[in-house]
Design an enzyme around this catalytic site. Structure first.
Site, PDB file in Angstrom:
ATOM      1  N   LYS A   1      -1.457  17.912  93.317  1.00 38.86           N
ATOM      2  CA  LYS A   1      -0.434  16.959  93.760  1.00 38.86           C
ATOM      3  C   LYS A   1      -1.027  15.983  94.769  1.00 38.86           C
ATOM      4  O   LYS A   1      -0.805  14.765  94.684  1.00 38.86           O
ATOM      5  CB  LYS A   1       0.760  17.716  94.381  1.00 38.86           C
ATOM      6  CG  LYS A   1       1.601  18.427  93.320  1.00 38.86           C
ATOM      7  CD  LYS A   1       2.631  19.391  93.914  1.00 38.86           C
ATOM      8  CE  LYS A   1       3.340  20.138  92.779  1.00 38.86           C
ATOM      9  NZ  LYS A   1       4.233  21.206  93.249  1.00 38.86           N
TER      10      LYS A   1
ATOM     11  N   GLN B   1       5.785  23.848  98.866  1.00 37.71           N
ATOM     12  CA  GLN B   1       5.390  24.547  97.643  1.00 37.71           C
ATOM     13  C   GLN B   1       6.025  25.944  97.610  1.00 37.71           C
ATOM     14  O   GLN B   1       5.922  26.706  98.568  1.00 37.71           O
ATOM     15  CB  GLN B   1       3.855  24.648  97.584  1.00 37.71           C
ATOM     16  CG  GLN B   1       3.329  25.251  96.305  1.00 37.71           C
ATOM     17  CD  GLN B   1       3.619  24.396  95.068  1.00 37.71           C
ATOM     18  OE1 GLN B   1       3.469  23.182  95.089  1.00 37.71           O
ATOM     19  NE2 GLN B   1       4.048  25.031  93.994  1.00 37.71           N
TER      20      GLN B   1
ATOM     21  N   ASP C   1      11.398  16.765  95.466  1.00 39.28           N
ATOM     22  CA  ASP C   1      11.515  17.799  94.430  1.00 39.28           C
ATOM     23  C   ASP C   1      12.926  17.812  93.831  1.00 39.28           C
ATOM     24  O   ASP C   1      13.142  18.378  92.760  1.00 39.28           O
ATOM     25  CB  ASP C   1      11.241  19.184  95.037  1.00 39.28           C
ATOM     26  CG  ASP C   1       9.834  19.684  94.711  1.00 39.28           C
ATOM     27  OD1 ASP C   1       9.245  19.190  93.730  1.00 39.28           O
ATOM     28  OD2 ASP C   1       9.351  20.577  95.433  1.00 39.28           O
TER      29      ASP C   1
END
Ligand code: NAP
Length: 281
Positions: A53, A97, A120
């Site tokens: 990422k 994460q 997200d």
């Protein structure tokens, strides 16, 4: 019939080229898009994901910060880090994460991220906005699947869509996005009595269970679009999806491979969400 392969790698390249141009335009105005990624603990898969990422961000000209903390980090300390990033004007998107260590309440952490930096799309207010048809951030994986359907000009409106898997991060938002695009949607879970009965009716079949070969050729309608979100390891340790790709591709009209399918699209849509957040500032 052999299915047309929808390459997430190729589609990602096109979308990332557009994101790179938009990032350059923002940077020229002194508003370089910024993403902060937080990793707690040593989960090896998570380490690979965050590395990918951050690299994708850098490749597109974003400012990116990777904050790594030991697994023993307290929940309070993590919330304080998120608060600091919420206030940081250089940061447009914050990603924590998952999974987090067991002593940290993941829901509490997600709710601590400012909703307008929740790239997200997992924050409860973003889930609510999606549910009510006014999405701010769409969760990256299902958003990527929608882009794949768009890339083949698939007529989603009126189609029968079946989503196998009902998690908050993939299955449920996927079903919402398909519903909003006009599909008739069925969601299956681990208690579904006869999975094949449902999947055989699907014009669009999205599979996100984490169970290798859960969808076999006899469960797929000829000509269907099969989008495989699963990420598993086969007997030789190679990455594979949830769908029996070798046999299903002989029945389906379109299919996504693993690797090279939905996976790269997930990171690409994170970049899209981040650039959109930066453009809104
Ligand atoms: P998850 O939270 O474990 O959810 C799995 C879902 O599958 C649950 O809703 C579960 O049902 C359902 N399920 C399990 N066994 C089933 C069965 N036999 N029949 C029908 N449904 C079944 O997983 P997730 O986070 O959604 O991820 C799913 C897969 O996608 C994993 O392999 C993950 O690694 C992968 N993934 C890939 C990407 C990517 O970028 N490509 C991104 C995210 C996830 P219940 O609700 O009844 O438990």
């Amino acid at each position: 019939m052999t299915a047309h392969i929808i390459s997430g790698t190729q589609l990602s390249q096109q979308i990332r080229a557009d994101v790179t141009q938009r990032a350059a335009a923002l940077s020229a105005q002194g508003k370089q898009p910024g993403l902060a990624v937080i990793l707690v603990g040593e989960n090896p898969a998570s380490q690979v994901y965050v590395r990918n990422k951050v690299k994708a961000c850098e490749d597109c000209g974003f400012y990116s910060v990777l904050e790594k903390y030991e697994a023993e980090l307290s929940e309070a300390a993590l919330l304080a880090h998120i608060d600091r990033l919420n206030q940081d004007p250089k940061i447009n998107g914050i990603l924590v994460q998952l999974p987090l260590p067991a002593h940290i309440d993941a829901n509490k952490v997600i709710e601590a991220i400012a909703a307008d930096k929740d790239v997200d799309g997992f924050h409860i207010s973003n889930a609510g906005l999606l549910m009510t048809g006014q999405p701010l951030f769409r969760p990256c994986t299902p958003y990527g699947v929608m882009k794949m359907l768009e890339s083949i000009n698939y007529p989603v409106r009126g189609a029968n869509a079946v989503v196998v898997g009902a998690s908050n991060i993939v299955g449920k938002p996927q079903a919402m996005l398909l519903l909003q695009a006009g599909a008739t949607v069925t969601i299956c879970n681990s208690k579904t009595r006869d999975l094949g009965y449902h999947t055989r009716n699907a014009d669009i079949l999205v599979v996100a269970t984490g169970k290798r070969n859960i969808v076999t050729a006899d469960m797929v309608k000829p000509g269907a679009v099969v989008l495989d979100v699963g990420m598993n390891r086969d007997d030789e340790g190679k990455l594979c999806g949830d769908v029996d790709f070798a046999n299903v591709k002989e029945v389906a009209g379109y299919i996504t491979p693993v690797p090279g399918g939905v996976g790269p699209m997930t990171i690409t849509m994170l970049l899209v969400n981040t650039i959109e957040a930066a453009e809104r500032t």
